[in-house]
Design a protein around this motif. Structure first.
Motif, PDB file in Angstrom:
ATOM      1  N   TYR A  74    -106.872  67.716 -50.089  1.00 44.24           N
ATOM      2  CA  TYR A  74    -106.250  67.817 -51.100  1.00 44.24           C
ATOM      3  C   TYR A  74    -105.093  68.509 -51.066  1.00 44.24           C
ATOM      4  N   ARG A  75    -104.197  67.815 -51.310  1.00 42.30           N
ATOM      5  CA  ARG A  75    -102.470  67.613 -51.605  1.00 42.30           C
ATOM      6  C   ARG A  75    -102.022  68.224 -52.995  1.00 42.30           C
ATOM      7  N   ILE A  76    -101.683  69.449 -53.383  1.00 44.53           N
ATOM      8  CA  ILE A  76    -101.793  68.679 -55.227  1.00 44.53           C
ATOM      9  C   ILE A  76    -100.062  67.842 -54.985  1.00 44.53           C
ATOM     10  N   LEU A  77     -98.938  67.831 -54.005  1.00 52.59           N
ATOM     11  CA  LEU A  77     -98.051  67.254 -54.128  1.00 52.59           C
ATOM     12  C   LEU A  77     -98.777  65.736 -52.627  1.00 52.59           C
ATOM     13  N   GLY A  78     -99.218  66.088 -52.056  1.00 56.36           N
ATOM     14  CA  GLY A  78     -99.234  65.955 -51.141  1.00 56.36           C
ATOM     15  C   GLY A  78     -97.609  64.838 -50.814  1.00 56.36           C
ATOM     16  N   LEU A  79     -97.886  63.461 -50.011  1.00 60.22           N
ATOM     17  CA  LEU A  79     -96.893  62.567 -49.452  1.00 60.22           C
ATOM     18  C   LEU A  79     -96.142  61.975 -50.844  1.00 60.22           C
ATOM     19  N   ASP A  80     -94.951  61.325 -50.175  1.00 56.22           N
ATOM     20  CA  ASP A  80     -94.184  60.118 -51.920  1.00 56.22           C
ATOM     21  C   ASP A  80     -94.745  59.033 -51.514  1.00 56.22           C
ATOM     22  N   PRO A  81     -95.447  58.853 -52.527  1.00 53.77           N
ATOM     23  CA  PRO A  81     -96.108  56.963 -51.957  1.00 53.77           C
ATOM     24  C   PRO A  81     -95.409  56.093 -51.112  1.00 53.77           C
ATOM     25  N   SER A  82     -93.942  56.064 -51.467  1.00 48.12           N
ATOM     26  CA  SER A  82     -93.354  55.592 -50.570  1.00 48.12           C
ATOM     27  C   SER A  82     -93.131  55.740 -49.102  1.00 48.12           C
ATOM     28  N   LEU A  83     -93.320  56.605 -49.443  1.00 44.63           N
ATOM     29  CA  LEU A  83     -93.644  56.875 -47.584  1.00 44.63           C
ATOM     30  C   LEU A  83     -94.604  56.746 -46.690  1.00 44.63           C
ATOM     31  N   VAL A  84     -95.681  56.251 -47.614  1.00 41.79           N
ATOM     32  CA  VAL A  84     -97.230  55.787 -46.835  1.00 41.79           C
ATOM     33  C   VAL A  84     -97.171  54.356 -46.477  1.00 41.79           C
ATOM     34  N   MET A  85     -97.334  53.838 -45.323  1.00 40.89           N
ATOM     35  CA  MET A  85     -97.450  52.653 -45.344  1.00 40.89           C
ATOM     36  C   MET A  85     -98.181  51.496 -46.799  1.00 40.89           C
ATOM     37  N   ASP A  86     -97.413  50.928 -46.565  1.00 40.82           N
ATOM     38  CA  ASP A  86     -98.295  50.060 -47.597  1.00 40.82           C
ATOM     39  C   ASP A  86     -99.169  49.346 -46.869  1.00 40.82           C
ATOM     40  N   PHE A  91    -105.887  53.563 -51.444  1.00 39.89           N
ATOM     41  CA  PHE A  91    -105.929  53.562 -52.633  1.00 39.89           C
ATOM     42  C   PHE A  91    -104.897  54.273 -53.503  1.00 39.89           C
ATOM     43  N   ARG A  92    -104.145  53.633 -54.279  1.00 37.06           N
ATOM     44  CA  ARG A  92    -102.700  53.524 -54.733  1.00 37.06           C
ATOM     45  C   ARG A  92    -102.485  54.883 -56.204  1.00 37.06           C
ATOM     46  N   ASP A  93    -103.652  55.300 -56.893  1.00 34.00           N
ATOM     47  CA  ASP A  93    -103.601  55.668 -58.493  1.00 34.00           C
ATOM     48  C   ASP A  93    -104.787  56.655 -57.953  1.00 34.00           C
ATOM     49  N   TRP A  94    -105.969  56.751 -57.531  1.00 31.16           N
ATOM     50  CA  TRP A  94    -107.004  58.323 -57.047  1.00 31.16           C
ATOM     51  C   TRP A  94    -106.404  58.931 -56.296  1.00 31.16           C
ATOM     52  N   ALA A  95    -107.264  59.854 -56.005  1.00 26.27           N
ATOM     53  CA  ALA A  95    -107.805  60.227 -54.880  1.00 26.27           C
ATOM     54  C   ALA A  95    -108.761  60.161 -54.038  1.00 26.27           C
ATOM     55  N   VAL A  96    -108.375  59.085 -53.586  1.00 25.16           N
ATOM     56  CA  VAL A  96    -109.896  59.214 -52.801  1.00 25.16           C
ATOM     57  C   VAL A  96    -110.195  58.515 -51.997  1.00 25.16           C
ATOM     58  N   VAL A  97    -110.853  58.448 -50.821  1.00 28.10           N
ATOM     59  CA  VAL A  97    -111.172  57.697 -49.605  1.00 28.10           C
ATOM     60  C   VAL A  97    -112.433  57.209 -49.287  1.00 28.10           C
ATOM     61  N   PHE A  98    -113.000  56.434 -48.484  1.00 24.57           N
ATOM     62  CA  PHE A  98    -113.568  55.517 -48.063  1.00 24.57           C
ATOM     63  C   PHE A  98    -114.249  56.273 -47.015  1.00 24.57           C
ATOM     64  N   GLY A  99    -115.559  56.126 -46.575  1.00 23.23           N
ATOM     65  CA  GLY A  99    -115.794  56.273 -45.002  1.00 23.23           C
ATOM     66  C   GLY A  99    -116.378  55.140 -44.606  1.00 23.23           C
ATOM     67  N   ASP A 100    -115.731  54.835 -43.017  1.00 17.23           N
ATOM     68  CA  ASP A 100    -115.281  53.562 -42.087  1.00 17.23           C
ATOM     69  C   ASP A 100    -116.126  52.515 -41.486  1.00 17.23           C
ATOM     70  N   CYS A 101    -117.694  52.612 -42.605  1.00 17.25           N
ATOM     71  CA  CYS A 101    -118.130  51.881 -42.236  1.00 17.25           C
ATOM     72  C   CYS A 101    -118.988  50.984 -43.381  1.00 17.25           C
ATOM     73  N   GLN A 102    -119.885  50.214 -43.211  1.00 18.07           N
ATOM     74  CA  GLN A 102    -120.289  49.320 -44.435  1.00 18.07           C
ATOM     75  C   GLN A 102    -121.351  48.761 -44.222  1.00 18.07           C
ATOM     76  N   VAL A 103    -122.601  48.905 -45.286  1.00 19.15           N
ATOM     77  CA  VAL A 103    -124.139  48.910 -45.081  1.00 19.15           C
ATOM     78  C   VAL A 103    -124.001  47.833 -45.895  1.00 19.15           C
ATOM     79  N   MET A 104    -125.650  47.380 -45.412  1.00 25.11           N
ATOM     80  CA  MET A 104    -125.362  46.387 -46.091  1.00 25.11           C
ATOM     81  C   MET A 104    -127.155  46.305 -46.582  1.00 25.11           C
ATOM     82  N   SER A 105    -127.696  46.908 -45.275  1.00 21.61           N
ATOM     83  CA  SER A 105    -129.375  46.962 -45.424  1.00 21.61           C
ATOM     84  C   SER A 105    -129.433  47.913 -45.401  1.00 21.61           C
ATOM     85  N   GLY A 106    -130.878  48.315 -45.317  1.00 15.42           N
ATOM     86  CA  GLY A 106    -131.725  49.942 -44.864  1.00 15.42           C
ATOM     87  C   GLY A 106    -131.498  51.241 -46.185  1.00 15.42           C
ATOM     88  N   ARG A 107    -131.900  52.624 -45.338  1.00 18.53           N
ATOM     89  CA  ARG A 107    -131.916  53.065 -45.617  1.00 18.53           C
ATOM     90  C   ARG A 107    -131.159  54.578 -45.176  1.00 18.53           C
TER      91      ARG A 107
END
Length: 228
Positions: A74-86, A91-107
């Motif tokens: 986490y960067r306190i200031l981070g990047l200017d949102p206008s400099l990040v590719m739209d 995530f626009r308003d909260w410091a969130v990131v996802f993993g790059d896979c999706q699961v639909m079943s299983g453990r």
């Protein structure tokens, strides 16, 4: 004499090649940014070893990925949102990131090193959850939150305090799609400290939010035998 004309022609050709090269670089960068995020689906077997990295395309502008996209800081200031590719996946308003896979079943099971952060959320969320909301605040995300030195189970913006957990260096997450459970795991025992009961209706991603320090993810892990 033809030399001045030849020199001018050569200079023009050099400038043309430089401009063409610069245009090519800009186009290639644009293609990388605009290309739809690669999502890997796990077919869902009872003991699937989930493998993922963090998806930069979803990362809020205050978050930097490191260690080959397995860690986030986490960067306190981070990047200017206008400099990040739209990007509609970011995530626009909260410091969130996802993993790059999706699961639909299983453990599925993964771990997170948390010792360098004092405020974070770890869990799972529907891949298509709104990008202007934070994980844990809606009915399509389920997380364990650590804040003010206390743990909480959280979904739909309801926080349930967890007692006797402490602050371990590393925690595990157990996702059981068929049973509708997300568990916080003590990796030393191993044992499930607390489970969130849910009805999963769509494909899910590992999900992380961070407001200080850093987190490091560990995937490609088998479900510990003690949790069977």
């Amino acid at each position: 004499m033809q030399w001045p004309k030849m020199a001018a022609l050569r200079s023009t050709l050099v400038r043309f090649r430089e401009r063409a090269r610069a245009l090519s670089l800009l186009q290639s960068r644009g293609m990388r940014e605009s290309r739809p995020a690669a999502r890997r689906y796990v077919a869902g077997t009872p003991r699937t070893e989930l493998q993922f990295k963090l998806d930069e395309r979803t990362a809020h502008s205050s978050l930097d990925l490191f260690k080959k996209d397995t860690g986030v800081i986490y960067r306190i200031l981070g990047l200017d949102p206008s400099l990040v590719m739209d990007n509609p996946e970011r995530f626009r308003d909260w410091a969130v990131v996802f993993g790059d896979c999706q699961v639909m079943s299983g453990r599925h099971y993964w771990e997170v090193t948390v010792r360098k952060s004092e405020e974070f959320r770890v869990g799972a969320a529907e891949a298509g959850m709104p990008r202007d909301e934070c994980i844990g605040t809606n009915s399509c995300s389920w997380v364990f939150a650590y804040t003010q030195r206390k743990w909480y189970a959280m979904t739909s913006n309801k926080m349930v305090p967890l007692s006797g957990v402490g602050k371990p260096d590393r925690v595990g997450l157990l996702l059981d799609c068929e049973a509708g459970l997300l568990g916080l795991v003590d990796v030393q025992k191993p044992r499930v400290i607390h489970s969130i009961k849910a009805s999963f209706r769509a494909s899910l991603c590992p999900a992380f939010a961070l407001w200080d320090g850093e987190l490091l993810t560990h995937s490609s892990l088998e479900v510990p035998e003690g949790l069977d």
